[in-house]
Design an enzyme around this catalytic site. Structure first.
Site, short mmCIF file in Angstrom:
data_model
loop_
_atom_site.label_atom_id
_atom_site.label_comp_id
_atom_site.label_asym_id
_atom_site.label_seq_id
_atom_site.Cartn_x
_atom_site.Cartn_y
_atom_site.Cartn_z
N ASP A 9 12.31 -2.79 -0.53
CA ASP A 9 11.21 -2.18 -1.26
C ASP A 9 10.39 -3.31 -1.89
OD1 ASP A 9 9.41 -0.44 -2.37
OD2 ASP A 9 10.91 0.90 -3.22
C1 BGC Z 1 7.75 2.15 -3.54
C2 BGC Z 1 7.87 2.42 -2.07
C3 BGC Z 1 6.59 2.07 -1.36
C4 BGC Z 1 6.27 0.63 -1.64
C5 BGC Z 1 5.03 0.14 -0.93
C6 BGC Z 1 7.21 0.77 -3.82
O1 BGC Z 1 6.88 0.64 -5.17
O2 BGC Z 1 9.00 2.31 -4.16
O3 BGC Z 1 8.21 3.77 -1.87
O4 BGC Z 1 6.71 2.33 0.01
O5 BGC Z 1 6.08 0.47 -3.03
O6 BGC Z 1 3.88 0.71 -1.42
#
Ligand code: BGC
Length: 768
Positions: free
Chosen positions: A312
């Protein structure tokens, strides 16, 4: 067979224009505009040849993904999705692409210059490995479908597959080849803001929907221009954060991990997902992004997952503040060694992997294996055959925001609405002959209706509640709209205006609840109620004595109180997306019977959280709310929800017979048929969602009081009776025992076919 792709001059020029404007003097870009090479080599052999030729920096680059921050112009009104941590300057991104030091980009607001960037990667960078372009297409791209928790309420996996397919067809017109979706985290605590993004509290429903969404995003052919690689996330147990507080620790036994949180991932992988995202949280002290047991032991060794794991957003770097890694170098090492292949946004892999390998701290074979996984995924979506797939925007306009998409968004919207209450059959309303007051901050709103994680919406296409209602009634003047208050603050004279409008009306629709930014990432709430300013509005309007329909907007289950709880009718309308107004009108005026069911339990009070229907029993369960103390309960409320999981009314009236089983004995290799007769004694045709639940009465580990094992939607005309049948095998009765084996222990089971998790007359079954 590899497809030959013709790249038109228009594509090249159109795609390159904005990039050229940004870096007109960059000679490398001009070089990138040369004709593409055709890729013909068989992929595995080619991948091995590439790995053999790559420098350590290029390998680390294949494991590095950055936000395309400079190309990310968020729509006005859209909610920002990420911190700006470590955003790279455009020139640095170009530089990395030119050297082959980047695997791809994400978060572009439509990759206008993706074609030119890809040409640079393929034509100019050493080894010519294509980039991959990713984005968070969670519930639609320009056309926004209901927020995932809302759509889950449809209990209609095919609908979920269709909206995911439609989102992919739309998003791939802007170069997005990989979506960071579906979010498949089971969410058992409604304080957690990310409840909105998933399919709710149940692992069975979550699994069915996860698989459907993967099928939808990916389509029948992963290499097609319109297919989008799925990324079930967040692996794993992110929905189990303590206290429902985002990013918090998760402390669950391995049995719960396997029984509750992992099944939707397994289902998503079985449906063909080739990527997954590691979660922010730790589990029992080991952050998911550095969790070898999770990312290698379970995912690869047990499940045979051959795809890639992406961290993530900066989750690898976050091992440092977690206190799990001493510094960023240590963090890079720990996450890579655990099985996290791609570092998102932190840049840690690029910074440290070469040195870690040179110093003998990370074996080259670990890096090679991660690169191999990444390249195989790129090959699987056809990038080696056609690096320009989904990047030719010419002729794709018709795929965006068209009438079919609007119709699907409207259908999905109305299918997601759950009628919680309809006393004295207040609904449906007549289309003429009555004055309607639409009161509340969401009556005419065109922004919040999209919900969290709609980062590319076309706000011009939004149909607010008032517009939808007005277009359905005979005389538009019969609808009066008064805001009454803001989402969290009063408006001067707002309540007085609302009360006056209510007095002048025959019926009041109260459009109240949460704004989009209250239910999303980092938006945990301590008190899951309608905000006080709106509650005050509701109380004042209710005092007029007019019949009230609550149009609840929300991304989670809420604890309803006072005038909201006591209103004559309540519709759970979540965030329904672009066609909100029409979808609500379809239900309000009875063109369609509501058919949604709750994918989350509505508690009586916030303090009941975490609350989920499939909890284990205690030794002192409260079976009767009037029972005296020394029972498992709170002082103030019974241990019961306000509305249970699976609940949802229709405009019919469906009666369930007692459940029967074809045999009272089920053998380990056999099956039984479970049957129930449903009869619609109402006056309107309905879609009824019959649900199959089981309960293992005695087991080597205490078992949930009920567990969903199947559901089926049937249509029942007025007066019609129909049987629903489910087949049960021993596998459906199995659970994860203390030795972590999936076992079906002999003994007695209760079986129900029921309209919700609390209803139905059960049968008993013995597993031999
Ligand atoms: C989130 C993810 C997301 C990623 C990219 C993160 O803060 O937890 O779900 O895909 O950002 O935007």
């Amino acid at each position: 067979m590899a497809k030959q792709h013709i790249i038109s001059r228009r594509m090249v020029l159109g795609g390159a224009a904005s990039l050229l404007a940004l870096i007109a003097a960059d000679h490398s870009v001009a070089l990138a505009l040369a004709r593409p090479r055709r890729q013909r080599a068989p992929h595995d052999a080619r991948i091995e040849r590439l790995i053999a030729q790559m420098t350590l920096e290029q390998k680390a680059g294949q494991l590095t993904l950055y936000a395309d921050s400079n190309n990310f112009t968020i729509e006005e009104g859209a909610i920002p999705v990420n911190p700006t941590a470590n955003n790279q300057a455009r020139r640095d991104i170009i530089d990395k692409i030119g050297k082959g030091h980047l695997t791809g980009l994400f978060s572009g607001q439509g990759f206008n210059d993706a074609m030119a960037l890809q040409r640079m990667a393929v034509e100019q960078a050493p080894l010519g490995i294509p980039l991959i372009f990713a984005g968070d297409v969670i519930h639609g791209f320009r056309t926004i479908f209901p927020v995932p928790i809302g759509e889950a309420a449809s209990f209609d996996p095919e609908l979920c597959a269709r909206t995911a397919r439609a989102a992919a067809v739309e998003a791939t017109t802007h170069g997005i080849q990989w979506t960071f979706a579906p979010m498949v985290d089971v969410a058992r605590d409604q304080r957690w803001g990310r409840v909105a993004e998933g399919a709710g509290e149940d692992p069975y429903l979550g699994s069915v929907i996860a698989a459907a969404r993967v099928r939808g995003f990916q389509g029948p052919d992963l290499t097609a221009d319109t297919s989008m690689l799925a990324c079930p996330k967040h692996f794993a147990a992110y929905g189990g954060v303590q206290g429902g507080m985002d990013y918090n620790t998760v402390d669950i036994p391995e049995t719960t991990l396997r029984e509750t949180f992992l099944p939707p991932f397994r289902a998503a992988f079985n449906a063909g997902a080739l990527t997954t995202m590691s979660a922010f949280n730790d589990i029992g002290g080991v952050p998911a992004t550095a969790n070898h047991h999770l990312l290698t032991g379970i995912l690869r060794d047990e499940w045979g997952f051959s795809g890639l794991v992406v961290s993530d957003y900066t989750a690898d770097w976050e091992l440092v503040p977690h206190g799990f890694a001493a510094d960023s170098r240590d963090a890079a090492k720990k996450s890579l060694m655990a099985g996290c292949d791609i570092s998102m946004q932190s840049g840690l892999y690029l910074d440290h992997i070469p040195d870690l390998v040179r110093n003998g701290e990370v074996p080259m074979r670990v890096v090679d294996e991660a690169v191999r996984r990444v390249l195989r995924v790129k090959a699987a979506i056809g990038l080696f055959d056609n690096p320009y797939r989904s990047l030719d925007f010419a002729g794709t306009r018709a795929r965006v925001g068209n009438a079919d998409l609007h119709a699907l968004a409207r259908e999905a919207g109305r299918q997601s609405i759950v009628m919680l209450k309809n006393d004295d059959a207040l609904l449906p309303l007549r289309k003429s002959g009555q004055k309607i007051a639409l009161i509340g901050p969401f009556g005419a709103d065109t922004r919040d209706l999209m919900g969290a994680w709609s980062i590319y919406p076309d706000f011009d296409q939004a149909v607010p509640v008032d517009v939808g209602l007005r277009s359905s009634i005979a005389n538009p003047a019969d609808l009066v709209v008064v805001k009454g208050c803001e989402v969290t603050a009063p408006i001067d004279g707002g309540i007085a205006a609302a009360v006056a409008a209510a007095h002048a009306a025959d019926v009041v629709l109260l459009a109240i609840g949460e704004s989009a930014d209250m239910a999303g990432e980092a938006q945990s709430r301590v008190d899951i109620v309608v905000p006080p300013a709106q509650q005050a509005l509701a109380e004042a309007v209710a005092a007029t004595g007019k019949p009230i329909v609550i149009l609840l907007r929300h991304g989670r289950a809420l604890a309803l109180h006072g005038a909201v709880k006591n209103a004559q009718a309540i519709l759970a309308t979540w965030f329904l997306g672009s066609q909100t107004g029409h979808a609500i009108a379809d239900i309000i005026f009875g063109d369609h019977s509501p058919s949604g069911r709750l994918p989350v339990s509505f508690p009586q009070e916030s303090g009941q959280q975490p609350y989920f229907y499939n909890h284990r029993n205690t030794g002192r369960a409260q079976t009767n709310p009037d029972e005296p103390s020394f029972r498992s309960r709170y002082r103030e409320v019974s241990f019961a929800p306000l509305y249970p999981f699976g609940h949802g009314l229709t405009y019919g009236s469906v009666e369930y017979s007692a459940t029967t089983v074809s045999s009272e004995l089920l053998t380990q290799s056999g099956s039984v048929t479970v049957t129930c007769t449903l009869r619609n004694s109402g006056a309107q045709s309905v879609r009824e969602v019959a649900q199959l639940y089981i309960h293992d009465k005695v087991a080597s580990l205490t078992q949930p009081v009920r567990q969903l094992k199947g559901f089926e939607a049937i249509t029942l005309a007025p007066g019609e009776s129909r049987d629903v049948h489910f087949t049960l095998t021993a596998d459906d009765l199995a659970f994860v025992n203390a030795q972590l084996q999936h076992v079906a222990e002999p003994g007695l089971f209760d079986i129900w076919i029921a309209p919700n998790a609390h209803g139905g007359t059960g049968a008993t079954l013995r597993l031999g």
